[in-house]
Structures are given as C-alpha cells and as structure tokens.
Design a protein around this motif. Sequence first.
Motif, PDB file in Angstrom:
ATOM      1  N   LYS A 140     104.089  -6.710 -42.197  1.00 24.32           N
ATOM      2  CA  LYS A 140     103.938  -6.879 -40.836  1.00 24.32           C
ATOM      3  C   LYS A 140     103.375  -8.312 -40.573  1.00 24.32           C
ATOM      4  O   LYS A 140     102.725  -8.977 -41.412  1.00 24.32           O
ATOM      5  N   GLY A 141     103.443  -8.566 -39.385  1.00 25.01           N
ATOM      6  CA  GLY A 141     102.997 -10.067 -38.810  1.00 25.01           C
ATOM      7  C   GLY A 141     101.476 -10.373 -39.419  1.00 25.01           C
ATOM      8  O   GLY A 141     101.094 -11.425 -39.687  1.00 25.01           O
ATOM      9  N   ASN A 142     100.601  -9.368 -38.836  1.00 24.99           N
ATOM     10  CA  ASN A 142      99.291  -9.501 -39.134  1.00 24.99           C
ATOM     11  C   ASN A 142      98.874  -9.791 -40.720  1.00 24.99           C
ATOM     12  O   ASN A 142      98.137 -10.343 -40.884  1.00 24.99           O
ATOM     13  N   VAL A 143      99.355  -8.961 -41.409  1.00 25.36           N
ATOM     14  CA  VAL A 143      99.096  -8.982 -42.839  1.00 25.36           C
ATOM     15  C   VAL A 143      99.721 -10.221 -43.388  1.00 25.36           C
ATOM     16  O   VAL A 143      98.636 -11.044 -44.188  1.00 25.36           O
ATOM     17  N   ASP A 182     100.171 -13.200 -41.609  1.00 27.50           N
ATOM     18  CA  ASP A 182      99.209 -14.082 -40.865  1.00 27.50           C
ATOM     19  C   ASP A 182      97.668 -14.256 -41.844  1.00 27.50           C
ATOM     20  O   ASP A 182      97.115 -15.225 -41.959  1.00 27.50           O
ATOM     21  N   LEU A 183      97.143 -13.089 -42.010  1.00 22.21           N
ATOM     22  CA  LEU A 183      95.666 -13.143 -42.876  1.00 22.21           C
ATOM     23  C   LEU A 183      95.935 -13.689 -43.995  1.00 22.21           C
ATOM     24  O   LEU A 183      95.048 -14.345 -44.375  1.00 22.21           O
ATOM     25  N   THR A 221      88.090 -21.773 -32.781  1.00 20.81           N
ATOM     26  CA  THR A 221      88.309 -20.331 -32.144  1.00 20.81           C
ATOM     27  C   THR A 221      88.150 -20.566 -30.355  1.00 20.81           C
ATOM     28  O   THR A 221      88.836 -20.244 -29.631  1.00 20.81           O
ATOM     29  N   LYS A 277      94.753 -19.324 -25.212  1.00 21.64           N
ATOM     30  CA  LYS A 277      95.299 -17.847 -24.695  1.00 21.64           C
ATOM     31  C   LYS A 277      94.971 -17.545 -23.226  1.00 21.64           C
ATOM     32  O   LYS A 277      95.776 -17.115 -22.596  1.00 21.64           O
TER      33      LYS A 277
END
Length: 126
Positions: free
Chosen positions: A11-14, A16-17, A87, A94
């Motif tokens: 998955k993209g989130n994993v 990316d992390l 951030t 964003k």
Amino acid sequence: MWKEFKTFAFKGNVLDLAIAVIIGGAFGKIVSSVVEDLIMPLLGILLGGRDFSNIVIQVNEATIKIGSFMQTVIDFLIIAFSIFLFTKLLSKFKRKDDPKPDKPAEPSKEELLLTEIRDLLKNKQL
C-alpha cells in the motif's frame, strides 16, 4: 494470507512510511554530525575553549556525561524544529491544493420539500 500481506505491504502508506523512516534515520545522523562536529566546537570556542564532549560528573562509581547529554538535547531541538518547518511547509501546499467552495450548494428538491413539511407541521401545532 500471502495476498493479504502483499496488499498491506505494498500500500502507498506503508511504503511512504518505510521511506520516511529511512530518510529520517539518515537525517538524524546528519544533524548529529552537525551538532557534534560544528555547533558544539563553536560553542566551546565562544565559551572559552571548552570541550563539551568531555564534561562529566563522577558520583561514586557512576559517571554522568553532561556534555553528551547537551549534544543530544541540541540534536533533538534541531530535528524537532526541522520537522516543525517541514510540516508547516506541507500544510501550506495542502491548503493550496484543497478546492474552496465558492458558495454553499443549493438545497435539493427533497430538502426543500422536507423543510416545507416541517414548517407546515410547526404551524399546525401552534
């Protein structure tokens, strides 16, 4: 089970992390080097030629390494400030990407009808 693992792992989130952790570790090493090799020696020169890495307090058999602790605190402050700035920069991007609605959407026919019914019922009760 293998399919579930592939779905989770890719998955993209994993991913990316994982990339963020690797880059964060490298960034931490860079900041540690900057503090240890540049900032602390310059701070030592400004404070009369002191070498902070060798500042220790001996209490019985325990050695308290104050200089090392100071370096770690400065490392933390620099990393925390860098993450804060990053951030903040991301939140600006964003906000620019989020579309802003020009005006509220018109109520649907159903909503108008329900509003009419509600108003009629209120008037009937009075």
